[in-house]
Design an enzyme around this catalytic site. Structure first.
Site: not given
Length: 791
Positions: A695, A738
């Site tokens: 990611s 996140k």
């Protein structure tokens, strides 16, 4: 063939409903009349011709049936004799005269009066009919010999010299069949068809009688054998007493009583009694007697048939969950749905276990978010016992399944021990830290859990020590884990996973204010001193002294703060001074004084735009974090250096990012031979912390483009997403964690792959309002958003 008399011959008689018996034409039977309407109809019949019509009720439970609740076909009966009983009841001997069909009811009160037509049967007799009569006669005698119960009057009527029609009615009256079948025989107008049906019913009854006789014979033989053994056993006891008995008899009687009171399944009771017989025959000096006593104690102490009340009140459960936990809206909804399904299954399938397979829940999330405490709340909401079993570090399969009794010090597994501790067979059983089970030469405990956590198998869970099956289907299992990666696929397939996200700062503030502060005040003996903590103080502790997804560190910091205050109060009391000099309302300055310097910076984002540096987003077991990607270029030969304790997947992301930039050098205004004359160094700070995953691909590519094109990256922009060789931005996971981490760090704009747009639904509304989201599908879009124009 049914023959009705002409309409002009229609007659009227009182109608008496009967619940379950039928009087056929040419048959006699005693009846008891007790209902008020029936007694009034009886009195009216006595004043007339002593005739009534008996009609069967469709539902025997009705006490005052209406005409619609009665069959149309009945029998005209004549009252032979009667006698008055107690409570206004009458015992009446009646004889069936004629089969009739009620055309209509002309009166309904004070009793029923019906207009009827006589129904004539087709009673033609041929050789087949006579053969069936003889066969029925023979079978009826056989049934009587096998013990069929027939009253004397009916017996004399059946075996008297009757015609075929009268005989068929007499047989119908003695058959042991349900009332609706008796009514069907009455309504049948064909003599031959009625005889055929009666033969079928009588053959079925004969089979039942034969089976009953066999069972009775076996029971009698066993009873005689048991009596003989009892007599011999009593003689043995008498002889033993004469020779000087021991206290073993009392112990045996006690065990027999405990086995009986335990209400075990038959197989288990048989096993327990067998082991008790071994104990009786064994010498008291035999060392195995202690093992047998321990085994019998376990068998008799287990709650085989003891269950706690399982009253599921959805509204009360929701109230309890809200009292014990703040936030977790979706998880609470899922648990309430789970409880609602349990309630409906219990209501609709009371006696059908196959329709009630329980679901095994698995709470997955970072430490300190309330997984274990939520299990306790579920148990409290259900009114069940709560048992917690920690699986962390377990390496021995016998911890789950138990040891064989051949081993010294053998015990059942932890699951059976927990059931015994709960003293009920339906507790809420929490298997904590299921992702931390080990395996070595002693076996694989996770494989032993497969049977216990399979709703299709755990109704007969096998424990090595017990050697008998135990039903775990009533137990509500809940498992917890921090990650799913280490759970074996076969075990994970049996679990319904519920993800617990990390808490936002606002949620932590509410949890601390409503739960943690009061809890720690009581734990430190400060609840009587009217001590309060300001909201700003709690916010300071959250932002400057903790960095976690849960609230454990926050609780520890609050505990540290209160310990310091407790010491000050204790010292003041020792000096016999008042408490006026102490802070009874803790301000921000008090937190800094007692907790020391800040542990974390409140703004982790960069202070200014930098060339060759981008801000990425990462997911960890403790929640989300922001990640800085640094890229430097220097003269060289085209070597790529990667540092920062990167995993294999992240190293591959760096290679893919470099390949993408080189393939698009013209797009970024770079020279073709540039990559042969420079070395590139990619570094991710906090080099001691392992980092992996795809990611960070978008952030690495952005930092690389920034370093090569000398375009600075915006300090308040963070990004996440996997990148391909062609520059496509692919979907990633852990968006909520996140984004919350980026919000806490002071980020203003977040770049996400377009496919992650759906994940915004799970984010707190306040966080969504404070941030600007940019959804991209290609790196070209990222460059325009994240990098400043070249000066």
């Amino acid at each position: 063939m049914s023959i009705l008399l002409p309409k002009t011959d229609n007659k009227q008689l009182p109608v008496v409903p009967i619940r379950d018996g039928l009087i056929y034409p040419s048959s006699e039977a005693p009846l008891i009349f007790g209902r008020p309407k029936t007694v009034r109809a009886f009195d009216a019949a006595l004043k007339n011709q002593k005739e009534l019509i008996l009609v069967l009720q469709k539902d025997s439970r009705l006490n005052d049936p209406l005409p619609s609740d009665l069959y149309d076909t009945g029998v005209v009966i004549k009252i032979e004799r009667y006698a008055a009983l107690e409570h206004g009841e009458l015992q009446v001997l009646v004889k069936g005269l004629t089969k009739v069909k009620i055309v209509k009811y002309v009166v309904q009160d004070p009793f029923l009066i019906g207009e009827y037509q006589v129904v004539q049967d087709d009673q033609s007799v041929d050789d087949e009919t006579m053969a069936m009569v003889k066969h029925l006669n023979a079978q009826l005698k056989k049934a009587i010999n096998l013990g069929k119960n027939i009253d004397f009057i009916s017996l004399m009527n059946v075996f008297s010299d009757l015609g075929a029609l009268e005989f068929s009615y007499q047989v119908a009256s003695v058959l042991d069949i349900k009332p609706n079948f008796k009514q069907a025989l009455l309504e049948e107008t064909s003599l031959k068809n009625r005889l055929k049906t009666e033969i079928e019913y009588l053959i079925k009854e004969l089979k039942v009688l034969e089976i009953e006789k066999k069972i009775s014979a076996k029971t009698q033989a066993q009873f005689e054998k048991g009596m003989r053994e009892n007599v011999l056993r009593e003689k043995m006891k008498t002889i033993e007493k004469e020779l000087g008995g021991t206290d073993e008899d009392k112990e045996t009687a006690l065990y027999r009583k405990k086995i009986k009171e335990a209400k075990m399944p038959k197989e288990v009771e048989k096993k327990a009694l067998k082991e008790l017989e071994r104990l009786i025959k064994m010498s008291q000096y035999n060392p195995e007697t202690s093992y047998l006593r321990t085994y019998l104690d376990w068998l008799t102490d287990l709650p085989w048939s003891v269950s706690t009340a399982n009253n599921i009140d959805i509204a009360q459960a929701e109230k309890i969950l809200d009292q014990d936990h703040f936030g977790l809206k979706k998880i609470k909804e899922r648990i309430l749905e789970f409880l609602a399904v349990m309630k409906l299954r219990k209501h609709n399938y009371k006696n059908n276990k196959s329709n009630m397979p329980p679901t095994i829940l698995c709470f997955v999330g970072p430490p300190g978010v309330g997984k274990t405490s939520l299990g306790k709340s579920i148990a409290r909401a259900l009114g069940r016992k709560f048992i917690k079993m920690s699986l962390g570090g377990i390496r021995d399969e016998a911890e789950i399944r138990g040891h064989r009794r051949t081993y010294v010090g053998a015990l059942p597994g932890r699951i059976i021990q927990g059931i015994k501790q709960a003293e009920a067979n339906n507790p809420v059983f929490m298997l904590d830290e299921i992702d931390k089970i080990g395996r070595d030469f002693r076996g694989d405990p996770s494989s032993a859990l497969l049977e216990a956590l399979d709703p299709e198998q755990n109704s007969a869970f096998s424990d090595h020590y017990l050697e008998v099956s135990y039903d775990l289907s009533k137990v509500m299992f809940i498992t917890t884990a921090n990650v799913l990666d280490t759970i074996p696929p076969a075990l994970l397939d049996r679990l319904e996973v519920i993800h617990f996200p990390g808490y936002t700062q606002d949620e932590k503030q509410a949890i601390a204010k409503n739960y943690l502060v009061q809890k720690q005040l009581m734990a430190h003996g400060l609840d009587s001193y009217n001590l309060t903590v300001k909201d700003k103080t709690i916010k300071l502790i959250i932002s400057r002294y903790t960095r976690e997804a849960g609230v454990r560190e926050l609780e520890r910091q609050i505990a540290t703060l209160f310990r310091k205050v407790a010491r000050k109060i204790a010292e003041t009391l020792d000096k016999k001074k008042g408490l006026k000099t102490l802070p009874l309302s803790l301000e921000e300055k008090d937190a800094i004084k007692y907790l020391g310097p800040y542990k974390y910076s409140s703004m982790m984002a960069e202070k200014k735009d930098e060339i060759g540096m981008s801000t990425g987003l990462a997911w960890t077991q403790a929640g989300g974090e922001i990640l800085f990607i640094e890229v430097s270029t220097m003269p060289g030969k085209g070597i790529l250096t990667l540092t920062g304790h990167l995993g294999e997947v992240m190293k591959e992301s760096c290679q893919a990012a470099l390949t993408y930039v080189r393939s698009r050098y013209q797009k970024f205004g770079l020279e073709k031979k540039l990559f042969e004359t420079i070395d590139i160094h990619v570094h991710v700070p906090e080099g001691a912390v392992p980092k992996d995953g795809p990611s960070a691909g978008v952030a690495i590519t952005t930092a690389l483009i920034s370093a090569l094109t000398k375009r600075s990256a915006k300090k308040d922009v963070a990004m996440t997403g996997e990148v391909t060789l062609r520059g496509r931005a692919l979907e990633i996971g852990g968006v909520k964690e996140k984004v919350i981490a980026a919000h806490s760090a002071g980020i203003k704009t977040i770049i996400l792959p377009k496919d992650n747009k759906k994940d915004l639904i799970e984010l707190p509304q306040k966080t969504v309002k404070d941030l600007q989201f940019k959804f991209v599908s290609h790196m070209d879009e990222v460059v325009e958003i994240a990098l400043n124009k070249k000066k």
